[in-house]
Design a protein around this motif. Structure first.
Motif, mmCIF file in Angstrom:
data_model
loop_
_atom_site.group_PDB
_atom_site.id
_atom_site.type_symbol
_atom_site.label_atom_id
_atom_site.label_comp_id
_atom_site.label_asym_id
_atom_site.label_seq_id
_atom_site.Cartn_x
_atom_site.Cartn_y
_atom_site.Cartn_z
ATOM 1 N N LEU A 34 0.835 -1.209 0.000
ATOM 2 C CA LEU A 34 0.000 0.000 0.000
ATOM 3 C C LEU A 34 0.865 1.253 0.000
ATOM 4 O O LEU A 34 0.555 2.230 -0.681
ATOM 5 C CB LEU A 34 -0.896 0.011 1.235
ATOM 6 N N ALA A 35 1.959 1.226 0.762
ATOM 7 C CA ALA A 35 2.804 2.413 0.906
ATOM 8 C C ALA A 35 3.442 2.802 -0.426
ATOM 9 O O ALA A 35 3.674 3.980 -0.687
ATOM 10 C CB ALA A 35 3.874 2.159 1.957
ATOM 11 N N PHE A 36 3.717 1.815 -1.278
ATOM 12 C CA PHE A 36 4.335 2.105 -2.572
ATOM 13 C C PHE A 36 3.312 2.327 -3.673
ATOM 14 O O PHE A 36 3.679 2.482 -4.828
ATOM 15 C CB PHE A 36 5.273 0.963 -2.981
ATOM 16 N N ASN A 37 2.024 2.346 -3.283
ATOM 17 C CA ASN A 37 0.988 2.425 -4.306
ATOM 18 C C ASN A 37 1.101 3.699 -5.139
ATOM 19 O O ASN A 37 1.210 3.655 -6.359
ATOM 20 C CB ASN A 37 -0.381 2.336 -3.648
ATOM 21 N N LEU A 38 1.119 4.868 -4.448
ATOM 22 C CA LEU A 38 1.084 6.139 -5.167
ATOM 23 C C LEU A 38 2.370 6.402 -5.933
ATOM 24 O O LEU A 38 2.361 6.975 -7.013
ATOM 25 C CB LEU A 38 0.809 7.281 -4.201
ATOM 26 N N SER A 39 3.509 5.961 -5.364
ATOM 27 C CA SER A 39 4.780 6.309 -5.988
ATOM 28 C C SER A 39 5.219 5.287 -7.035
ATOM 29 O O SER A 39 6.006 5.610 -7.904
ATOM 30 C CB SER A 39 5.860 6.414 -4.904
ATOM 31 N N LEU A 40 4.728 4.069 -6.952
ATOM 32 C CA LEU A 40 5.269 3.034 -7.828
ATOM 33 C C LEU A 40 4.200 2.322 -8.659
ATOM 34 O O LEU A 40 4.219 2.365 -9.885
ATOM 35 C CB LEU A 40 6.044 2.013 -6.982
ATOM 36 N N TRP A 41 3.244 1.686 -7.999
ATOM 37 C CA TRP A 41 2.298 0.842 -8.744
ATOM 38 C C TRP A 41 1.385 1.676 -9.637
ATOM 39 O O TRP A 41 1.147 1.324 -10.781
ATOM 40 C CB TRP A 41 1.448 -0.021 -7.811
ATOM 41 N N LYS A 42 0.881 2.788 -9.076
ATOM 42 C CA LYS A 42 -0.054 3.618 -9.860
ATOM 43 C C LYS A 42 0.587 4.154 -11.129
ATOM 44 O O LYS A 42 0.025 3.984 -12.215
ATOM 45 C CB LYS A 42 -0.577 4.777 -8.989
ATOM 46 N N PRO A 43 1.788 4.809 -11.030
ATOM 47 C CA PRO A 43 2.410 5.316 -12.269
ATOM 48 C C PRO A 43 2.690 4.202 -13.275
ATOM 49 O O PRO A 43 2.602 4.421 -14.487
ATOM 50 C CB PRO A 43 3.722 5.928 -11.771
ATOM 51 N N LEU A 44 3.046 3.010 -12.776
ATOM 52 C CA LEU A 44 3.332 1.900 -13.694
ATOM 53 C C LEU A 44 2.049 1.273 -14.231
ATOM 54 O O LEU A 44 2.095 0.452 -15.143
ATOM 55 C CB LEU A 44 4.165 0.828 -12.980
ATOM 56 N N GLY A 45 0.927 1.634 -13.610
ATOM 57 C CA GLY A 45 -0.352 1.091 -14.070
ATOM 58 C C GLY A 45 -0.593 -0.341 -13.657
ATOM 59 O O GLY A 45 -1.402 -1.046 -14.247
ATOM 60 N N ILE A 46 0.143 -0.807 -12.626
ATOM 61 C CA ILE A 46 -0.047 -2.199 -12.228
ATOM 62 C C ILE A 46 -0.655 -2.282 -10.825
ATOM 63 O O ILE A 46 -0.598 -3.333 -10.181
ATOM 64 C CB ILE A 46 1.285 -2.998 -12.260
ATOM 65 N N ASP A 47 -1.246 -1.182 -10.337
ATOM 66 C CA ASP A 47 -1.778 -1.209 -8.967
ATOM 67 C C ASP A 47 -2.917 -2.226 -8.838
ATOM 68 O O ASP A 47 -3.105 -2.826 -7.783
ATOM 69 C CB ASP A 47 -2.243 0.187 -8.530
ATOM 70 N N GLY A 48 -3.658 -2.425 -9.945
ATOM 71 C CA GLY A 48 -4.754 -3.391 -9.896
ATOM 72 C C GLY A 48 -4.256 -4.825 -9.718
ATOM 73 O O GLY A 48 -4.952 -5.659 -9.173
ATOM 74 N N ILE A 49 -3.025 -5.076 -10.190
ATOM 75 C CA ILE A 49 -2.470 -6.431 -10.084
ATOM 76 C C ILE A 49 -1.801 -6.615 -8.726
ATOM 77 O O ILE A 49 -2.066 -7.575 -8.013
ATOM 78 C CB ILE A 49 -1.457 -6.698 -11.219
ATOM 79 N N VAL A 50 -0.934 -5.642 -8.372
ATOM 80 C CA VAL A 50 -0.136 -5.808 -7.152
ATOM 81 C C VAL A 50 -1.032 -5.840 -5.912
ATOM 82 O O VAL A 50 -0.802 -6.623 -4.996
ATOM 83 C CB VAL A 50 0.895 -4.671 -7.040
ATOM 84 N N LEU A 51 -2.055 -4.983 -5.893
ATOM 85 C CA LEU A 51 -2.882 -4.888 -4.694
ATOM 86 C C LEU A 51 -4.071 -5.850 -4.710
ATOM 87 O O LEU A 51 -4.856 -5.864 -3.775
ATOM 88 C CB LEU A 51 -3.380 -3.450 -4.508
ATOM 89 N N ASN A 52 -4.175 -6.651 -5.775
ATOM 90 C CA ASN A 52 -5.258 -7.616 -5.826
ATOM 91 C C ASN A 52 -4.992 -8.739 -4.823
ATOM 92 O O ASN A 52 -3.946 -9.378 -4.870
ATOM 93 C CB ASN A 52 -5.346 -8.195 -7.247
ATOM 94 N N PRO A 53 -5.933 -8.973 -3.892
ATOM 95 C CA PRO A 53 -5.685 -10.016 -2.892
ATOM 96 C C PRO A 53 -5.436 -11.384 -3.514
ATOM 97 O O PRO A 53 -4.735 -12.204 -2.922
ATOM 98 C CB PRO A 53 -6.955 -10.032 -2.045
ATOM 99 N N LEU A 54 -5.976 -11.624 -4.696
ATOM 100 C CA LEU A 54 -5.768 -12.922 -5.330
ATOM 101 C C LEU A 54 -4.344 -13.065 -5.864
ATOM 102 O O LEU A 54 -3.916 -14.157 -6.229
ATOM 103 C CB LEU A 54 -6.774 -13.139 -6.457
ATOM 104 N N VAL A 55 -3.607 -11.939 -5.933
ATOM 105 C CA VAL A 55 -2.198 -11.997 -6.327
ATOM 106 C C VAL A 55 -1.301 -11.843 -5.100
ATOM 107 O O VAL A 55 -0.369 -12.613 -4.877
ATOM 108 C CB VAL A 55 -1.869 -10.888 -7.357
#
Lengths: 247, 282
Positions: free
Chosen positions: A79-100
């Motif tokens: 969660l802490a890296f969401n705004l700085s890393l996952w969101k800009p890369l467009g992979i926040d839906g994958i990384v933060l998905n509980p099934l992943v």
């Protein structure tokens, strides 16, 4: 008699779908954990001091701390890296998905426990056979494939079976931390939800427990068959038994 | 908290450090540190209960009376077949409901029962409010029941590992059956049980992280509260999401407890094995 069992059967029917989520978590994490654990065990046995101590530290840290805390930590880290890393890369839906994320954290955990089991087995591979293989002029990878690996997997299998059952039990904790999206509920979620409707703790928790028990037994059955295959050349091999060794 | 420091010390350590020192000793953080008591209490009393349950379970498992053996085997295998968290949540709930059911027989009026029909508790008067001490006690008991099953299988195995010759020699010296059991069998059993019991203790330590699921404000719950993004209207965003840092502290805390436990168990094993010819007890 049917009246007595009707609520239980009804519960078992409702819990069938949630059970699939627990099974999914276990199935998704076990193969990854298995492969990583083999490398981790070889790393711990490595003669390179840096590699060996890194693997040793990883195994110690993950075996020495509760899985519940590991879940919390890696989820909040993600969660802490969401705004700085996952969101800009467009992979926040994958990384933060509980099934992943769930299977990923489970895999990290089981890697450590399985690696310790494989390392223990690796240490008990008969030295003479490895020396014989070397005397035959086998390369290191040939030695591993034809001598070390068959011994390793056979020696580790009973303990690894227990680890898989414990991992399956650990899947019950995943949704206490990760968010439940829509109706992706697992056994504990659903049992809790049913409990809040009619406060019948004994019925609903027993139904969930039955699922865990049945799937644990199924794991033992399947792994027992594999063990029989692994030990088919050994006279009087001891059949697989339910033991406690996760710690 | 920082008021107790003398002025020269405050000047010496600088404003930045002073701020952080103040932050980590503010009221909420002190409550966090104090909440370790719940974790430690649950581990200690849970382990004691588990030891008692383990001895009882092993006695049943090795009993001469057939049905008792069956009950022992059933206890050991049933509890281990389901996740600890399931039993950990189920037992306090079921116990609370049982108490409320018994209380309802005594205190409920027909009107009260009618008003709460189809709900729980049966009537308002039968409601049992559980506070932290009650939940903690129930948590210890459920830890004891779950890990007692593990301890039972360890102790039962260790009882069988004691060399027969030792017991036969004791019997030949004319010791009674009870004396052989208490002075030789159980006395020698510990050295074989200690490695397994050490594993069970580590499992209990790790299971104490589940206390927050029973609404106990333990170290995990406080770590979550303290680390959550802190926003106040007057000060704006005080700090962003720091939870991972707080959980990292907990992770290190548990690893340290494991490390210490290993050292203690190694010492106890050495002590228990003194004068015994057990090859490589650990």
């Amino acid at each position: 008699m049917t009246d007595l069992f009707a609520p239980l059967l009804n519960d078992l029917a409702i819990l069938a779908r949630p059970a699939l989520f627990n099974i999914y978590f276990a199935f998704a994490s076990i193969p990854i954990g298995f492969v990583l654990a083999i490398f981790m065990a070889l790393g711990k046995a490595s003669r390179n001091a840096l590699v060996s101590s890194l693997c040793r530290g990883y195994i110690y840290a993950f075996r020495g701390s509760p899985f519940f805390i590991q879940l919390f930590m890696f989820y909040s880290l993600a969660l802490a890296f969401n705004l700085s890393l996952w969101k800009p890369l467009g992979i926040d839906g994958i990384v933060l998905n509980p099934l992943v994320l769930g299977p990923a954290i489970l895999a990290l955990n089981t890697t450590a426990y399985s690696a310790e089991i494989f390392y223990g087995a690796l240490m008990t591979v008969p030295r003479g056979e490895v020396e014989a293989a070397r005397a035959f002029g086998m390369t290191r990878s040939q030695q591993f494939r034809s001598v070390v690996w068959p011994h390793l997997i056979r020696l580790a299998w009973p303990a690894y079976t227990n680890e898989v059952v414990f991992l399956f039990h650990a899947t019950a904790l995943v949704y206490f931390t990760l968010p439940v999206i829509d109706d992706q509920k697992d056994l504990m979620n659903m049992a809790g939800e049913l409990f809040e409707k009619d406060y019948n703790a004994v019925l609903h928790f027993s139904a969930a427990a039955l699922y865990f028990l049945a799937i644990s037994l199924a794991i033992f059955l399947v792994f027992g068959l594999v063990y029989r295959h692994l030990t088919r050349h050994m006279p009087g091999a001891v059949p697989l038994r339910f033991r406690m060794n996760r710690s | 908290m920082l008021d107790i420091l003398p002025q020269w010390m405050k000047d010496g350590i600088g404003d930045d450090l002073l701020f952080w020192l103040g932050y980590f000793t503010n009221g909420k953080h002190l409550t966090w540190y104090a909440s370790v008591q719940y974790t430690l209490a649950a581990a200690l009393f849970g382990a004691l209960t588990a030891l008692v349950m383990g001895l009882a379970g092993a006695a049943l498992r090795n009993a001469r009376f057939g049905p008792a053996r069956l009950v022992g085997a059933l206890y050991i295998n049933m509890v281990r077949g389901v996740p600890d968290v399931l039993f950990f949540l189920f037992f306090p709930l079921a116990f609370e409901q049982l108490v409320e059911l018994i209380r309802a027989q005594a205190v409920c009026t027909p009107e009260g029962l009618a008003a709460n029909a189809g709900q729980w508790p049966p009537c308002d008067a039968a409601n049992w409010f559980l506070g932290t001490p009650e939940y903690l006690a129930l948590a210890c008991v459920s830890l004891g029941i779950v890990y007692g099953a593990f301890a039972a299988s360890v102790i039962s195995g260790a009882m069988n590992a004691v060399p027969r010759g030792q017991l036969e020699a004791a019997r030949a010296f004319g010791f009674s059956r009870a004396q052989v059991l208490w002075r030789f069998h159980i006395r020698q059993m510990w050295i074989y049980a200690l490695p397994g019991l050490s594993n069970v203790w580590m499992l209990i330590i790790k299971a104490t992280s589940l206390l927050s699921l029973l609404q106990i404000a333990d170290i995990v719950l406080w770590a979550d509260r303290l680390g959550a993004p802190n926003f106040t209207r007057s000060a704006g965003l005080v700090h962003p999401d720091w939870r991972w840092g707080y959980y990292l502290v907990l992770l290190v805390f548990y690893i340290l407890v494991t490390f210490l436990s290993e050292k203690v168990f190694a010492a106890v094993t050495r002590w228990a094995g003194r004068g015994m010819s057990v090859a490589n007890p650990a």
